[in-house]
Design an enzyme around this catalytic site. Sequence first.
Site, PDB file in Angstrom:
ATOM      1  N   CYS A   1      24.850  46.651  50.690  1.00 58.20           N
ATOM      2  CA  CYS A   1      25.413  46.195  51.862  1.00 58.20           C
ATOM      3  C   CYS A   1      26.715  47.180  52.194  1.00 58.20           C
ATOM      4  CB  CYS A   1      25.706  44.712  51.683  1.00 58.20           C
ATOM      5  SG  CYS A   1      27.286  44.410  50.477  1.00 58.20           S
TER       6      CYS A   1
ATOM      7  N   CYS B   1      30.211  48.486  48.066  1.00 58.96           N
ATOM      8  CA  CYS B   1      30.747  49.359  46.948  1.00 58.96           C
ATOM      9  C   CYS B   1      31.467  50.815  47.499  1.00 58.96           C
ATOM     10  CB  CYS B   1      29.677  49.704  46.015  1.00 58.96           C
ATOM     11  SG  CYS B   1      28.999  48.326  44.898  1.00 58.96           S
TER      12      CYS B   1
ATOM     13  N   CYS C   1      23.703  46.351  42.178  1.00 59.81           N
ATOM     14  CA  CYS C   1      22.444  46.645  42.965  1.00 59.81           C
ATOM     15  C   CYS C   1      21.865  47.903  42.095  1.00 59.81           C
ATOM     16  CB  CYS C   1      22.759  46.932  44.443  1.00 59.81           C
ATOM     17  SG  CYS C   1      23.093  45.374  45.436  1.00 59.81           S
TER      18      CYS C   1
ATOM     19  N   CYS D   1      30.031  43.419  41.573  1.00 53.85           N
ATOM     20  CA  CYS D   1      29.581  43.164  42.949  1.00 53.85           C
ATOM     21  C   CYS D   1      30.745  42.745  43.793  1.00 53.85           C
ATOM     22  CB  CYS D   1      28.453  42.412  43.070  1.00 53.85           C
ATOM     23  SG  CYS D   1      27.926  41.943  44.572  1.00 53.85           S
TER      24      CYS D   1
ATOM     25  N   HIS E   1      37.285  36.321  29.839  1.00 50.43           N
ATOM     26  CA  HIS E   1      37.974  35.379  28.935  1.00 50.43           C
ATOM     27  C   HIS E   1      38.851  35.990  27.845  1.00 50.43           C
ATOM     28  CE1 HIS E   1      38.140  31.085  27.998  1.00 50.43           C
ATOM     29  NE2 HIS E   1      37.531  31.364  26.486  1.00 50.43           N
TER      30      HIS E   1
ATOM     31  N   CYS F   1      42.097  36.661  30.077  1.00 47.98           N
ATOM     32  CA  CYS F   1      42.423  36.067  31.291  1.00 47.98           C
ATOM     33  C   CYS F   1      43.758  35.467  31.059  1.00 47.98           C
ATOM     34  CB  CYS F   1      41.402  34.924  31.115  1.00 47.98           C
ATOM     35  SG  CYS F   1      41.974  33.919  32.849  1.00 47.98           S
TER      36      CYS F   1
ATOM     37  N   CYS G   1      42.852  26.196  33.773  1.00 44.01           N
ATOM     38  CA  CYS G   1      41.691  27.104  33.476  1.00 44.01           C
ATOM     39  C   CYS G   1      40.560  26.578  34.272  1.00 44.01           C
ATOM     40  CB  CYS G   1      41.418  26.974  32.127  1.00 44.01           C
ATOM     41  SG  CYS G   1      39.555  27.732  31.802  1.00 44.01           S
TER      42      CYS G   1
ATOM     43  N   CYS H   1      33.838  28.585  35.970  1.00 37.49           N
ATOM     44  CA  CYS H   1      34.122  30.285  35.678  1.00 37.49           C
ATOM     45  C   CYS H   1      33.270  30.812  34.595  1.00 37.49           C
ATOM     46  CB  CYS H   1      35.455  30.101  35.208  1.00 37.49           C
ATOM     47  SG  CYS H   1      36.056  31.946  34.889  1.00 37.49           S
TER      48      CYS H   1
ATOM     49  N   CYS I   1      38.424  43.288  34.734  1.00 35.15           N
ATOM     50  CA  CYS I   1      39.320  42.872  35.923  1.00 35.15           C
ATOM     51  C   CYS I   1      40.479  42.159  35.662  1.00 35.15           C
ATOM     52  CB  CYS I   1      38.317  41.603  36.563  1.00 35.15           C
ATOM     53  SG  CYS I   1      36.891  41.988  37.581  1.00 35.15           S
TER      54      CYS I   1
ATOM     55  N   CYS J   1      39.851  37.474  41.498  1.00 34.65           N
ATOM     56  CA  CYS J   1      39.455  36.124  41.753  1.00 34.65           C
ATOM     57  C   CYS J   1      40.041  35.207  41.198  1.00 34.65           C
ATOM     58  CB  CYS J   1      37.951  36.248  41.373  1.00 34.65           C
ATOM     59  SG  CYS J   1      36.875  37.572  42.157  1.00 34.65           S
TER      60      CYS J   1
ATOM     61  N   CYS K   1      35.498  33.000  38.392  1.00 32.77           N
ATOM     62  CA  CYS K   1      34.712  33.939  38.181  1.00 32.77           C
ATOM     63  C   CYS K   1      33.327  33.760  38.441  1.00 32.77           C
ATOM     64  CB  CYS K   1      34.789  34.633  36.818  1.00 32.77           C
ATOM     65  SG  CYS K   1      33.780  36.089  36.636  1.00 32.77           S
TER      66      CYS K   1
ATOM     67  N   CYS L   1      30.025  38.790  38.441  1.00 35.86           N
ATOM     68  CA  CYS L   1      29.433  39.766  39.190  1.00 35.86           C
ATOM     69  C   CYS L   1      29.320  41.089  38.666  1.00 35.86           C
ATOM     70  CB  CYS L   1      29.961  39.897  40.544  1.00 35.86           C
ATOM     71  SG  CYS L   1      31.820  40.858  40.430  1.00 35.86           S
TER      72      CYS L   1
END
Lengths: 519, 373
Positions: free
Chosen positions: B65, B68, B162, B200, B238, B241, B266, B272, B281, B293, B300, B303
């Site tokens: 799409c 990326c 993808c 993603c 996790h 986090c 949490c 999540c 992340c 996110c 989360c 992704c």
Amino acid sequence: MANKRIVIDPITRIEGHLRIEVEIAGGKVVDAWNTTTLFRGYEMILKGREPRDAWHFSHRICGICPTSHGHAASMCLEDAYGVTPPDNARLIRNLMESSQLLYDHILWFYILNGFDYVDIVSALSAKPKTKTLKKVQERVKAFVDSGQLGFLGNAYWGHPEYKLPAELNLELTASYLKSLKIKSLANEAGAVFGGKFPYIISSPPGGVTCIPTLTQIADYQDKMLKVKDFIDDTLIPDLMAIAPYYLYLKDYGGSHKSYLSMGVLDAKNQDPYDRLFPRGAIMNGDLGNLQKVDLMKDIGEYVGHSWYTDRCGGGINPSEGITEPNFTGKEGIGEIDHEGRYDWTKAVRFKGKPAEGGPLAQMLIAYASGSEPAKKLVDGTLAAVGAPGQLDILFSALGRVVARVLKVKMVADAFPVWIDELVANIKRGDNNFYTDYDLASDATGVAGWDAPRGCITDYTTIKGGRLETWQAVPASTWNFSPRDDKGVRGPAEEALIGVPVQDPENPLEVLRIVHSYDP
Amino acid sequence: MGKKTGSEFIKSLELKGVSRRDFLKFCGTAATMLGLSQLYAPKIAHAIESMSKRPPVVWLDFMECLGCTESFINATHPEVDKIILEILSLEYHEAVMAAAGDKAHQNLWNAVERENGELICVVEGAIATKIPSAITIGGMTSMAIMTKVAKASKAIISVGTCATHGGTQAASPNPTGAVGVEEFLRSQGINTPVINLPGCPVNPENIISTILHYLLLEKLPPLDSMSRPKNLYGATIHDNCPRRGHFDEGRFVETFGSKEESLGYCLYKVGCRGPSTYSNCPQVLWNNRQNWCIGAGAPCIGCFEPYFWDKFKDFYKPLPDVELLGVKTSADKIGIAIAAATAGGVAAHLIGSAVKGRLGKSGEGKGKEDKEE
């Protein structure tokens, strides 16, 4: 001289995969076919899933305007569940849409569309007026001198259709480089509320998950005001500087002159006809006859020229839509069947007629709806280019380019008001950002919303708490639909008719029309 | 790659309007991204100075799409204009290149011919195998293009879920037979090295980190059994986090927009997937390290994990079960179990450690034998 057919595949600088074929006679396009060369089968994948998962999937329809697809999906499910997001959620969604919209149109103007008008090689022979411009020129020169032309190689540089003087080419090249940073800044602003971009994560059905602090709101505002400065100080002056050289684009690319907007950027009452860009339709250039849009009755799909089984078409409304692929072309789609099926896109029609969405439609419909800012911007621009009151010159390729920039201005003026409203709500003690609701077992939902490049409509049926059907009609399905069962061309195909092509080996003029839709 | 002297390089850089100071600053950022000490910055500077030409890269787009690419052009360390003008030679990228049609495609085949064996190929998007013409470019299917380009490439970097595992279109029932690049190539007996950067979208910092590693250290980064760089995909969300303390203490958000949400509790109970998702992340965040996110109060969706659309579906429902001290339990019981354990004098972080990395299939990356270069 026999007619000549030329194929442009891939169309570059777009989202997605597109093949364009035109037939040229007497130096002009006399026929055209657009083919979307990608099929993914979203509707088939969504069947049976937990309905709210559709809002995550929908972002991935388009990675350039995912926020709009996400919001349309959430609104479709809100319709199904009978829930209304609180006012704070409306405002934060508007703010996230605004940052996407500004980034998107800036990206389009300079990076996707810019090379159709700006000759970067010509910029090398300019006499730079400032130190900054001199630096940019040296940078480009070093790049060219390296002999590794990379992404700038093998293009149409030197084409007679490039009309700008060297100095303007250099200035626009400098803006190109600057725009890369600014568009990222707009995305950073969106991420303040959305978590990240692309694919904001915070607008599930019911409202928003983020409960912003005042510091975050100030952070968003600070970044977006810098983007607004770029729009006022660079984008609009750039448009006005190049406009005189390309005014002749008013003479073609008009297509069917039929415009459709689902509406985008909600007002307090969340009524689609009161949005900043309201819902509506204008057919055959008749600005005096602004039509309402019935999502369940006015929209139908045809597949006579598309790679789907016949039962997917026949004018059925997407609420009853079916997706059943039936590829009948040659492997690789090297050549197409001009009389038969030639597209992965269905032909979607409004009251049986093709209609285009996007900034031109949005600005014209806002204008016809009596929007003061739209009137001021459109009338002011027409006067500035020496055509006061001549709205019909906008029914053209020129109109699409100009409308996109005017729309940016309109949104850049609107977002500060939504920030004020959000702060006022919080000050009043309104801490509602999400409305909780029960997940209905059986329901139907529909929503219409506009992506930066045109209409999105989503339709769903829920049975036993799972998705029975999900049908999305995204922007390029409208703008790049193929012929319908009556043989009437889609909007972009029609827009290509009559376009002069000086050199069929280098069909720059064709690219301009295609890019004017920002596919 | 040919060599030239450092002073020649700096001279050429200055001609491009980049000062020595800017350059060294960039090298410092590069060192940080590679997980190296700042002391490596001069070594990195030397490695870049020795390049006689910008390394050729082709970027292929298949079933995707463009998210990326959009993510990549938001790169800020270094910024994308530096990457495409001064660091790499981006020979082909449909979304940004000036040429169109046959002329554009010719750029791809010219690069394949000229740079045979030297080419770095970045792929965004999946390969269609069941309906090959579900994705075509310039009259060729994704299978045909990928096969030809892979054979001429030194290495392939698959960016986004993808390209790594088929992604969105590969979600059940996978109507088009979409598969990731590595799976496709191996099925064709093509052994070009593949680095997988799922996500993603992909995080731009992860692309740049990988490319820099490859360019500067002249080898692939150490990979796990799923061909993911270990330094980027070695720990779960996790694990790192910032809301982890609330999990350990049994404080959860039950409804969006609630008081618990405003307190940053949490998100485990609202779905999540952090406990089962290997991703950096929490460290690199998104959009110039602006946010992520979980920072926006949203669970989360995992992704970064292969096949997350199916593996983690029903995204707003809690992970079905969690192995806690060897006993499978459900979300509702977790708070109670933790409260009981805490009362029993067991440190909360011990329980947390027992939970991490034991969910679903994502443990594969740790359990199996790792790949080295």
